[in-house]
Design a protein around this motif. Structure first.
Motif, PDB file in Angstrom:
ATOM      1  N   GLU A  20       0.813  -1.334   0.092  1.00  0.00           N
ATOM      2  CA  GLU A  20       0.042  -0.136   0.073  1.00  0.00           C
ATOM      3  C   GLU A  20       0.800   1.147   0.011  1.00  0.00           C
ATOM      4  OE1 GLU A  20      -3.177   0.344  -0.458  1.00  0.00           O
ATOM      5  OE2 GLU A  20      -3.547  -1.810  -0.678  1.00  0.00           O
ATOM      6  N   GLU A  24       0.774   4.081  -2.918  1.00  0.00           N
ATOM      7  CA  GLU A  24       0.807   5.582  -2.689  1.00  0.00           C
ATOM      8  C   GLU A  24       1.848   6.576  -3.322  1.00  0.00           C
ATOM      9  OE1 GLU A  24      -0.473   8.782   1.022  1.00  0.00           O
ATOM     10  OE2 GLU A  24       0.118   6.563   1.239  1.00  0.00           O
ATOM     11  N   LYS A 345      -5.526  -0.257  -8.847  1.00  0.00           N
ATOM     12  CA  LYS A 345      -6.024   0.938  -8.303  1.00  0.00           C
ATOM     13  C   LYS A 345      -6.360   1.752  -9.434  1.00  0.00           C
ATOM     14  CE  LYS A 345      -4.380  -0.001  -4.255  1.00  0.00           C
ATOM     15  NZ  LYS A 345      -5.264  -0.004  -2.908  1.00  0.00           N
TER      16      LYS A 345
END
Length: 407
Positions: A20, A24, A345
């Protein structure tokens, strides 16, 4: 042939200690390249490197192999947790679970020590030189795998090639599950070697930019859990992508330089697409090898133009080495993880340092900033290496309406 799917993955890079965090950083354009602190680079062309941030467990000596093991285990444990399996599940599979790991430098310090001692008249017994490599052995101990085990060391193509080995074993029905991944440490040996080749960039890694002037070395790891589709469905696993095909080739052109015509890279990409039964026109995004050396960047764009024709100026292309550096034997693994993130994503990672397109390719769709793209379905990822080694892999969004008989 069995369809092969990815049901979990874990990542450690200089700009993210987990899947994660890495995702990001890719979206926000956060670079992990900074001044290296683990050894002295003051006499080299650059002091920059992609050094991981998490604190390594203190042991008697953290050499390059121990560094590799600790980085790899962190990514491996995340991948196992993400896939919802553990060593007990792997042991129950007995010989139906295998292991495929990739590296280029793990254990190199051991070899260099031996060579240095030999040059000083060393006459001892070098049994320690041929013991089971700590990297592979440590991953075996962690996973309890009892099936086939492979180590791939085809330089900077190793990470992608290692996943290809895992794909082959599952698709041909030899195993049901594969644990696969790559890891490489940031070492003085690697940086000194690229410094000697005048390939290190004093200004930062700028793939496909007209002012590109070399690479920045990074370190990291990415691990994946691959399964046959039958096995994944049987245990109710979430599927993140399907591996459609890959290629391993060698253009046999030069020990360090790629063929400037791009023919080796073209062959790698076209063979991967052919095996995946995917038309070049259906590729939605290319994760480029993109090292930021003039020789690599130019030949790779030539190869993409050969492969895609008119579409070469439309398909999005980027290189995440602009943010994590060149992670050598782990590069293909880490970049495959970035492709999974792109699918999951819904965005295309950027070549974050790109400002002015490389001359002659001003109208190519080279991504400068992370770009939302919800309809990504087919991604092609490239890894090209010294000694002519090439490897490309094709992944796609999982389509559960395709029959297994026709898969």
């Amino acid at each position: 042939m069995n369809r092969v799917v990815i049901t979990g993955y874990g990542v450690v890079t200089s700009n993210g200690d987990s899947r994660e965090e890495f995702a990001e950083a890719l979206y926000e354009g956060i670079s992990g390249l900074k001044e290296v602190s683990i050894f002295d680079m003051s006499k080299m062309r650059t002091q920059l490197g992609g050094q991981v941030n998490f604190e390594l467990k203190k042991v008697e000596k953290i050499d390059d192999e121990e560094r590799t093991v600790q980085i790899a285990k962190k990514a491996l444990r995340e991948a196992l947790t993400h896939a919802g399996i553990d060593s007990e599940y792997i042991m129950r599979l007995d010989g139906r679970c295998g292991l495929s790991v990739s590296t280029s430098l793990a254990g190199n310090e051991r070899m260099m020590k031996y060579l240095n001692e030999k040059s000083c008249g060393y006459k001892g017994n070098p049994e320690w030189l041929v013991k089971i490599p700590t990297f592979l052995y440590s991953i075996l101990q962690e996973t309890k795998v009892k099936g086939p085990c492979y180590t791939t060391m085809s330089a900077c193509a190793a990470g992608t090639a290692g996943v290809g080995v895992a794909y082959d074993l599952i698709s041909k029905g030899k195993v049901d599950v594969m644990v696969t991944g790559g890891a490489d440490p940031l070492t003085e040996f690697a940086c000194t070697g690229f410094h000697a080749l005048k390939s290190l960039s004093p200004t930062g890694c700028k793939p496909f930019d007209k002012n590109h002037d070399g690479i920045v070395i990074g370190e990291g790891s990415a691990f994946f859990i691959l399964e046959s589709l039958d096995n994944a469905i049987k245990r109710g696993a979430k599927i993140y992508a399907e591996i459609l095909g890959y290629s391993i080739n060698n253009e046999a052109y030069h020990i360090t330089s790629p063929n400037p015509t791009g023919v080796g890279a073209y062959t790698s990409m076209s063979e991967a697409l052919k095996r995946a039964k995917v038309s070049p026109k259906d590729v939605d995004y290319i994760n480029a090898h993109g090292t930021a050396t003039k020789a690599n960047d130019e030949m790779e764009l030539k190869a993409i133009e050969l492969l895609l024709g008119d579409k070469a100026k439309k398909v999005p292309i980027s290189s995440i080495k602009s943010m994590v550096g060149h992670c050598l034997g782990a590069a293909g693994s880490i970049e495959l993880a970035s492709c999974l993130i792109a699918l999951e994503k819904g965005f295309i990672p950027a070549t974050e340092t790109l400002r002015d397109h490389q001359e002659g390719y001003e109208d190519f769709n080279l991504i400068k900033r992370a770009t939302k793209c919800e309809d990504l379905n087919i991604i092609l990822s490239n890894s090209f290496a010294f000694a002519g080694n090439t490897s490309s892999i094709v992944i796609g969004r999982y389509q559960n309406n395709v029959s297994l008989e026709n898969g």
